[in-house]
Each structure stands twice: as C-alpha cells, then as structure tokens.
Design an enzyme around this catalytic site. Structure first.
Site: not given
Length: 362
Positions: A278, A280, A305, A308
């Site tokens: 992801h 992040e 999410c 994360c």
C-alpha cells in the site's frame, strides 16, 4: 486577486462579473488589445471603444490617462492597452479585487497565469439555453433578431475557430461553471455558496499542497484495483512519498503481478493474498522509523485501511489527513482514536466542472 472569466456566447460571464462587482467589491478591468477579431472583445476607435458581448454592444466613453483608459463612472472601470499594462496595474494593487472578461487568446492567458494572484473561471451553458438568452437580450435591447442557424454558426466560430476559438482557454480554467440558471437571484445565491473569492485557489494551503502531491504520487501506481498516493510530512517538509503496487523485483500489478488485484475481487476481500504494497506502507518504509518523530503528518488521498492504520500508529505518526473514504473507515478511526492519532478528512474548495443548479433536460 484577479479573476478572469471566459465562455461561450450568452453563457453569462458578464453576469458573473456583475455578481463579483455587486457582492464582493470587484472592479471590472478591460483589455484593449490589437489584433482581436470577432464579435467578442474591445474594438477601439480613437478614444472611444465598444465592448461587445454576444453582438450586443455596450458603448463606453473612456478618458485616457497614460496607458490606462478610465471610464467616467462611479464603479471606476479601467481599460488597458496591453496585457502587460493590465498586469503592471494589478501587481501594485494585488490585494484588491479585480475581474476581467477580456481573455481572448492563449497568449493573453499565458501571461496572466504567470502571476500568483490570477485564476481563470469559465462560464458555459447548453446551446439551447444560450439561444433563449440571446433571444431575450435582443428583444430587451430592441436590436435585430438573428436566426437560430446564425446563432449556431457564431457560437461555433466563437468556440471552435482554429485561429480565435475559446475552447482551448475554457479547457484550462480552474473552475468551470455550468450556468443553466434562469433566475438571477438563484444564480447569485448559488455563486455565493461557491466562495469564488477563496484565495486557497490561488495559492494552495499546506493541506491542499501536500494532498496534491499525494494525488500526483498516485499517478505512478500500477495497482489494478485502486490508485493511491501518500506523502509523509514533518514540519512542513516532505520526508517521503509512496504509491501502491507490487514490491521491487516482482512483475507490476498492471502486468499481472498480483493475481488478487487482477481477479477483480471486492474491496477488503482476499487481502491476505494481495502482493501489492500500500502507498502508506511504501512511504513508511522509505522514511524509516528514525526519521518519523513526533509531529509527523501522513497525507493520503484515500483513508488508510485497517492493516495500514496499525503500522501508522506503531511508528508514531501524529496525524493522518485523507481526502477520499474507504470501506473500513470506521475501524481505522477506532484504531487511531485508541493510539492518539488525529484523523481528519480534507475537503478542498470546489474546482473543476460545477453545476450551478441541478442538471435537468433543457
């Protein structure tokens, strides 16, 4: 602040200019450029010129003073010989409010866009609406009516002419107003809600600046499910950026590298088999724990999410700012609340195409 207005014939740009004058203290500036052809623009004739809008002339008798023609009116309207003259005038008075409808070429627009106090707004409407307005204006002014065919030809020339068409200018506008309103009071009320004088559109706030960087990072994403970009900031300085996609050395997701994303599974389904990192996570890995200290802010164009969010809490991020929601915002918010991480959504001033009333059949 200088707002430039452009648009189609009878779209309503002068009405918007009048709104800015009457309700926000703007002063109308006119541009007296050589080599401007067609029905729109300022046609000079000695010390007298005619400012035409949609073939409906408004006669102005200005008084010449150096490079500036000042009209003898209480509203203090000014006309300038060149774009440079207009810009020199506004630069010395940039904290005041100015508006112009005399942007006829990309050359003029390019010069205006170099200044930090300028913003371009286009005004348009469906041709059926503009035709009705043209009829109403000619009847009101007792001028000769033109046929629908003549109006369409003039409109096409005005917008699509290879030499002087305004479509290239309209496409570059920061704000594009679709003006289908038939009631002046309703139009003014709607314009009031848009906050056209918000100077964040001229120079983005820190939130807007970093969120735009996150959105730019997202353009590098190769994930088949969703483009996401992230920027990690401390003391208003970028520490790292990230976007989602498969890890280094693996085939890109867009080339089939992640079976889960390429199978088109629903949001939150099969995450345990997803090979994409992801945005992040990439930003956190890029920065490293030692560079993330108290006060660090994570900007992400999509709310993180749950997976994360626990990593963000672990490394000591103080605040997370996002623009778009995701499928597990509630769970993420609970994690951040427990960890003492501030979570907030950033909503920028409305730009792009804006309907001034609810769309309907015309």
């Amino acid at each position: 602040m200088l707002i430039g207005l452009c648009g189609g014939i009878c779209a309503g740009k002068r009405t918007v200019a009048n709104y800015l004058q009457e309700h926000h203290g703007f002063t109308h500036l006119y541009l007296r450029e050589e080599n401007i052809n067609g029905s729109t623009g300022i046609i000079s004739n000695g010390t007298e010129h005619i400012a035409k809008e949609n073939d409906l002339p408004t006669r102005i008798i200005p008084k010449y003073n150096g490079s500036v023609y000042q009209t003898p009116s209480s509203s203090k309207e000014y006309t300038f010989n060149t774009t440079e003259d207009l810009l020199d005038f506004v630069t010395k008075r940039w904290r005041e409010r100015w508006v112009t409808t005399d942007i006829h070429t990309e050359s003029i627009l390019d010069k205006l866009l170099r200044r930090p106090f300028f913003i371009l707004v286009s005004v348009d409407a469906p041709v059926s609406v503009r035709w009705k307005r043209c009829q109403a204006r000619t009847q009101k002014s007792s001028t000769e009516n033109i046929s629908l065919e003549e109006f369409l030809l003039k409109s096409d020339e005005h917008l699509y002419s290879p030499e002087s068409g305004l479509l290239p200018l309209i496409s570059r506008a920061t704000i594009r107003l679709l003006n289908t309103s038939s009631n002046l009071a309703h139009l003014y009320a709607t314009l009031g809600k848009l906050d056209l004088t918000n100077e964040d559109r001229l120079r983005p706030s820190w939130d807007q600046y970093f969120m735009q960087l996150a959105s730019l990072a997202a353009q590098r994403s190769n994930c088949m499910k969703r483009r996401v970009g992230c920027v990690l900031v401390r003391e208003k300085r970028v520490i790292s950026t990230g976007y989602n996609g498969t890890p280094r050395g693996l085939k890109n997701c867009g080339e089939g590298g992640c079976p889960r994303c390429n199978e088109g599974l629903g949001s939150g389904v099969g995450l345990g088999t997803c090979l994409c990192i992801h945005a992040e996570e990439n930003a956190l890995l890029e920065a490293g724990r030692e560079r993330i200290r108290e006060g660090a802010i994570l900007y992400c164009d999509t709310c993180p999410c749950l997976t994360c969010s626990i990593k963000i809490a672990q490394v000591g991020i103080s605040e997370v700012v996002y623009s778009q929601g995701y499928s597990m915002d509630g769970e993420t918010a609970d994690v951040f609340k427990q960890a003492g991480v501030q979570l907030r959504q950033f909503i920028p001033p409305a730009n792009g195409l804006i309907h001034l009333e609810k769309p309907s059949f015309y």
